[in-house]
Design an enzyme around this catalytic site. Structure first.
Site, mmCIF file in Angstrom:
data_model
loop_
_atom_site.group_PDB
_atom_site.id
_atom_site.type_symbol
_atom_site.label_atom_id
_atom_site.label_comp_id
_atom_site.label_asym_id
_atom_site.label_seq_id
_atom_site.Cartn_x
_atom_site.Cartn_y
_atom_site.Cartn_z
ATOM 1 N N CYS A 78 40.454 43.814 34.848
ATOM 2 C CA CYS A 78 40.757 43.342 33.554
ATOM 3 C C CYS A 78 41.268 42.862 31.455
ATOM 4 C CB CYS A 78 39.305 43.183 33.512
ATOM 5 S SG CYS A 78 38.123 43.389 34.387
ATOM 6 N N GLY A 110 42.463 38.157 34.578
ATOM 7 C CA GLY A 110 41.202 38.182 34.953
ATOM 8 C C GLY A 110 41.361 36.514 35.068
ATOM 9 N N ASN A 160 37.641 47.455 31.471
ATOM 10 C CA ASN A 160 39.052 46.954 32.615
ATOM 11 C C ASN A 160 39.104 48.357 33.492
ATOM 12 O OD1 ASN A 160 41.449 46.613 33.692
ATOM 13 N ND2 ASN A 160 42.555 47.077 32.004
ATOM 14 N N GLY A 161 38.813 48.308 34.204
ATOM 15 C CA GLY A 161 39.344 49.687 35.172
ATOM 16 C C GLY A 161 37.953 49.803 36.466
ATOM 17 N N TYR A 206 53.637 44.639 39.224
ATOM 18 C CA TYR A 206 52.803 43.049 39.476
ATOM 19 C C TYR A 206 51.812 42.939 38.232
ATOM 20 C CZ TYR A 206 50.540 40.129 41.329
ATOM 21 O OH TYR A 206 49.435 38.708 41.724
ATOM 22 N N THR A 233 56.231 37.526 39.424
ATOM 23 C CA THR A 233 56.965 38.905 38.982
ATOM 24 C C THR A 233 57.262 39.227 39.776
ATOM 25 O OG1 THR A 233 53.903 38.603 39.820
ATOM 26 C CG2 THR A 233 55.396 40.137 39.214
ATOM 27 N N ASP A 256 60.093 40.294 47.009
ATOM 28 C CA ASP A 256 58.707 40.124 46.170
ATOM 29 C C ASP A 256 58.429 41.420 45.636
ATOM 30 O OD1 ASP A 256 56.530 38.670 45.400
ATOM 31 O OD2 ASP A 256 55.632 38.713 47.797
ATOM 32 N N ASP A 257 57.190 41.400 44.619
ATOM 33 C CA ASP A 257 56.604 42.609 43.760
ATOM 34 C C ASP A 257 56.938 43.594 45.365
ATOM 35 O OD1 ASP A 257 54.043 41.991 43.995
ATOM 36 O OD2 ASP A 257 55.148 40.169 42.940
#
Length: 559
Positions: free
Chosen positions: A2, A37, A102-103, A261, A310, A372-373
């Protein structure tokens, strides 16, 4: 994953008729963290008398705040912001809390039982954010004081840390008192603090907390510093920040997926430039490609093509190290957002083609090295390889800046269950066959860690949370947690609306006259059509506007 924000202005002027300066800055900052988010977002501010105002809803910031029109409804000189990406819990806007988290908590069942049977607190959603908020509130209540001070807050946080396990970075408000920020004792999730001179009161300072430094820098905040593992900061109205180590540091191991990412390339996390780390990932990946494929295969490569956006930085480094042409072979639709978080595989496959399109002249008759990442389920990778072949590529080599992902993420990123991970039980040759590529090359885990650690300052992290690549996590994992995680994922998918396509916008909105997922209008959902109170499932969750704080986004008189 988030995005969280917290802001307190040096000029404390909470008159309801004064300009909503705090909400204006928070609203602007949301757009710099939108990539963290896209499910729901909100802002809560505190004005005169400690009254809290909030605006939150499903969807992205421009939708929820009606391109900024809602900001005027949020008075006050301090506030917090939240951009929600659902992990544990559902994607209901009820879980976009006026407590920005966030987590992920990995002992959520234990906490839920404690809050029910010991603390006697009602939990209204499936969100672990609400669990943490209630544990903290209960510890504050244990002081027995009508008004707490800074020491009380830090001591309550310390007791909360003893009960909670996982990774988090949070911002919160103590109504009428100040703004709080804190980070888990392993430093898994990022949080930074910046300051700037007040625009309206000479000599005063504004302070802002954010998940990423770019949100602070773009708004003019300087002297940006990381909140360290186990550290909290409290900024009381009119006073400088006070820092406190609420729990001893157990490690300094940020989630390496932030660098791979999630974070923006113009962000610095724990002293490490995300852009520079991705450059080094590319150099190390190029060396691995040469080692595995040999010079003859390298000679046959005509172009190095990134999967935007990314991997752009890493692909440029691969191109430079291998001496091969770098070209932008895919065009990204900027109005479609991250596809890996879509709830259904069919939606993800459609989302890839909605998000990317191939430039035929860059592929025709060529051997292309796609960078790609990462490769998670393989859904996106397979679709991208198919598009490259449809555009005329004669050979497709696929390279990942990250190692094979073989285990679930448990600290706030809902990648996939182990059975969905393409690398689970497969070697690179089997994976190449699965996605229809000639070759698949993965970054080595040691090289990935080195790409970040080599850039770390002397007092910065040297180790990283890498559990998704090896199954060894930085925190202890409770027995039965993975079964609990799979159960949550199954419930989310069971309730996910089948009509949802891509992440190009919300399927349920909180304002206007758009139609919901079942064809109902917001008015229909509110009334229930049967005279019952407004308690209706939305996207798998229960929305109870009648027991929340006053939410400006759902106020019909303010539309």
């Amino acid at each position: 994953m988030c995005g969280v924000l917290g802001l307190i202005l040096g000029h404390v002027h909470d008159d309801l008729d004064s300009p909503c300066k705090a909400a204006v800055a928070l609203h602007e900052a949301l757009y710099f963290l939108q990539h963290r988010g896209q499910d729901a977002c909100g802002i809560a501010t505190c004005a005169a008398g400690g009254r809290i105002y909030q605006c939150k809803g499903n969807g992205m910031a421009a939708k929820v705040f009606m391109d900024g029109m809602r900001v005027q409804d949020l008075p006050g000189s301090m506030g917090i912001g939240h951009l929600r990406y659902p992990t544990a819990g559902t994607s209901s806007n009820a879980e976009s809390q006026p407590f920005a988290h966030n987590g992920n908590l990995i002992n959520a069942p234990e906490l839920r039982k404690y809050l029910d049977t010991v603390a006697h607190r009602h939990i209204n959603t499936d969100s672990d954010s609400e669990l943490m908020l209630n544990v903290f509130a209960n510890e504050l209540n244990e002081t027995g004081k009508a008004r707490v001070n800074t020491d009380d807050i830090f001591h309550a946080l310390g007791r909360m840390y003893e009960r909670c396990s996982g990774g988090w970075a949070c911002t919160a408000m103590i109504a009428g008192f100040g703004v709080l920020g804190f980070r888990d004792s392993y430093g898994i999730r990022p949080l930074v603090l910046g300051e700037k001179d007040s625009d309206t009161l000479p000599g005063a300072k504004d302070y802002m907390l954010a998940s990423e430094s770019i949100a602070l820098r773009q708004l003019g905040f300087r002297n940006i510093r990381d909140i360290l593992p186990g550290q909290a900061v409290f900024i009381q109205k009119g006073r400088p920040p006070v820092f406190h180590q609420v729990q001893a540091r157990k490690a300094y191991s940020p989630d390496i997926f932030e660098y791979v990412y999630f974070a923006r390339p113009d962000t610095v996390i724990d002293g490490i430039s995300v852009h520079a780390s991705r450059q080094r990932m590319g150099y190390k990946l190029a060396d691995k490609i040469r080692e595995l494929l040999g010079d003859e295969v390298i000679k046959d490569i005509d172009a190095v093509i990134p999967i935007p956006e990314t991997s752009n930085t890493s692909a440029a480094s691969v191109s430079e190290r291998l001496g091969k042409k770098y070209c932008q072979g895919f065009v990204k639709n900027r109005y479609v957002f991250r596809t890996f978080i879509m709830p259904q595989q069919g939606a993800r496959q459609k989302g890839v083609r909605r998000k990317l399109s191939a430039i035929q002249t860059e592929f025709e008759g060529r051997c292309v090295l796609l960078v790609d990442d990462s490769i998670v389920r393989g859904t996106t990778s397979k679709e991208i390889v198919a598009m490259a072949r449809e555009a005329g590529a004669r050979k497709v080599i696929f390279a990942s800046c990250a190692p094979p992902i073989t285990a679930p993420h448990i600290y706030g990123i809902d990648l996939a269950s182990p059975t969905e991970l393409i690398a689970s039980g497969k070697d690179r040759f089997a994976i190449a066959k699965s996605i229809d590529a000639e070759e698949v090359i993965y970054q080595d885990l040691d090289d990935l860690k080195a790409a970040c650690a080599e850039l770390s300052p002397s007092n910065g992290p040297k180790e990283f949370e890498v559990g998704v690549f090896c199954g060894t996590y930085v925190t202890p994992v409770p027995e039965g947690y993975f079964e609990h995680l799979n159960e949550i994922r199954g419930t989310k998918r069971k309730h996910a609306p089948h009509a949802q396509l891509a992440s190009s916008g919300p399927t349920i909105v909180v304002s206007g006259s758009q139609t919901g997922v079942n064809g109902s209008t917001p008015h229909d959902s509110a009334s229930g059509g049967d005279g019952n109170p407004p308690e209706r499932a939305r996207n798998g969750g229960i929305v109870r506007d009648d027991i929340s704080l006053h939410n400006m986004a759902t106020d019909p008189e303010r539309r």
